[in-house]
Design a protein around this motif. Structure first.
Motif, mmCIF file in Angstrom:
data_model
loop_
_atom_site.group_PDB
_atom_site.id
_atom_site.type_symbol
_atom_site.label_atom_id
_atom_site.label_comp_id
_atom_site.label_asym_id
_atom_site.label_seq_id
_atom_site.Cartn_x
_atom_site.Cartn_y
_atom_site.Cartn_z
ATOM 1 N N GLU A 74 0.856 -1.193 0.000
ATOM 2 C CA GLU A 74 0.000 0.000 0.000
ATOM 3 C C GLU A 74 0.886 1.235 0.000
ATOM 4 N N ILE A 75 0.471 2.256 -0.706
ATOM 5 C CA ILE A 75 1.202 3.521 -0.724
ATOM 6 C C ILE A 75 0.928 4.258 0.585
ATOM 7 N N CYS A 76 1.997 4.692 1.220
ATOM 8 C CA CYS A 76 1.857 5.387 2.504
ATOM 9 C C CYS A 76 1.075 6.694 2.327
ATOM 10 N N GLN A 77 0.237 6.983 3.286
ATOM 11 C CA GLN A 77 -0.564 8.206 3.296
ATOM 12 C C GLN A 77 -1.416 8.362 2.027
ATOM 13 N N ILE A 78 -1.907 7.251 1.479
ATOM 14 C CA ILE A 78 -2.716 7.335 0.270
ATOM 15 C C ILE A 78 -3.997 8.141 0.516
ATOM 16 N N GLY A 79 -4.530 8.038 1.734
ATOM 17 C CA GLY A 79 -5.726 8.812 2.067
ATOM 18 C C GLY A 79 -5.486 10.310 1.992
ATOM 19 N N ASP A 80 -4.317 10.737 2.467
ATOM 20 C CA ASP A 80 -3.981 12.164 2.404
ATOM 21 C C ASP A 80 -3.815 12.620 0.952
ATOM 22 N N LEU A 81 -3.215 11.764 0.126
ATOM 23 C CA LEU A 81 -3.048 12.106 -1.289
ATOM 24 C C LEU A 81 -4.403 12.262 -1.983
ATOM 25 N N ILE A 82 -5.333 11.363 -1.658
ATOM 26 C CA ILE A 82 -6.667 11.437 -2.264
ATOM 27 C C ILE A 82 -7.387 12.699 -1.815
ATOM 28 N N THR A 83 -7.256 13.042 -0.533
ATOM 29 C CA THR A 83 -7.878 14.267 -0.024
ATOM 30 C C THR A 83 -7.335 15.498 -0.735
ATOM 31 N N LYS A 84 -6.046 15.511 -0.982
ATOM 32 C CA LYS A 84 -5.413 16.685 -1.579
ATOM 33 C C LYS A 84 -5.607 16.762 -3.085
ATOM 34 N N TYR A 85 -5.530 15.594 -3.771
ATOM 35 C CA TYR A 85 -5.502 15.605 -5.240
ATOM 36 C C TYR A 85 -6.740 14.990 -5.895
ATOM 37 N N GLY A 86 -7.586 14.339 -5.100
ATOM 38 C CA GLY A 86 -8.762 13.710 -5.683
ATOM 39 C C GLY A 86 -8.567 12.218 -5.911
ATOM 40 N N PRO A 87 -9.658 11.473 -6.140
ATOM 41 C CA PRO A 87 -9.608 10.007 -6.183
ATOM 42 C C PRO A 87 -8.825 9.434 -7.360
#
Length: 203
Positions: A74-87
């Motif tokens: 799993e990519i670390c902090q993937i949830g933060d990336l989605i929040t910042k850049y979109g799904p």
């Protein structure tokens, strides 16, 4: 990109450039796509194909004692990336990461999408004694994957959890053990996110 004050992207005025261009990779994707075996968003084997390979590997272990190990990634902090850049960043990040990982595994191994945010690698004929060496090789050689997204240069760090088949295992029990190890590694990565490959272990 157009951002709010907190840095969250709310719009974009440019096209996505993944900085990925590999003729061999493209040829492989075209072939897998023709067979219907491809997870199109990520460019790796589909979940259904990976399920089949995992089932077959467990049967070979059960009937012929051929070892098999797996890695969940799993990519670390993937949830933060989605929040910042979109799904849409999730499959793009998995695609870039898979391309990096594929250069460090054997042709006999399989890499594919396991669920929404995770990749699975099936390490054929890899025993519990050999799995630590594989994990260490990835830790030493596979640094963060670079991804250009909406003009930003991102370094995608990963966490992984490994497990080897044991007597009485089913695909579900093997995946469950790897999941527990991965979630532990993700917890460590969240506490000390410093880039690169998170500490990983096996079960």
């Amino acid at each position: 990109p157009i951002r709010k004050e907190d840095g969250v992207v709310i719009g974009v005025a440019e096209t996505f450039d993944a900085a990925i261009g590999n003729t061999d990779w493209d040829r492989r994707l075209n072939r897998l796509s023709r067979y219907g075996a491809l997870d199109e968003p990520t460019g790796v084997l589909s979940h259904a194909v990976m399920q089949t390979h995992l089932h077959e590997s467990i049967e070979l272990f059960k009937n012929h004692r051929l070892p098999v190990s797996i890695l969940l990634i799993e990519i670390c902090q993937i949830g933060d990336l989605i929040t910042k850049y979109g799904p849409l960043i999730a499959p793009a990040a998995l695609r870039a990461t898979a391309q990096t990982l594929e250069s460090f595994i054997r042709p006999s191994d399989f890499i594919g999408r396991w669920d929404e945010h995770r990749l699975l690698i099936i390490l054929t004929e890899c025993s519990p004694f050999e799995l630590p060496a594989v994990i260490n090789k990835l830790k030493q050689r596979c640094g963060p994957t670079e991804l250009r997204w909406w003009g930003d240069e991102l370094a995608l760090a990963i966490s992984l959890g490994g497990a080897s088949a044991q007597q009485g295992d089913t695909p579900e029990t093997l995946i469950n053990r790897a999941t527990r190890v991965l979630e532990s590694a993700l917890g460590v990565a969240a506490k000390n996110a410093s880039g690169g490959l998170s500490r990983a272990s096996q079960a």
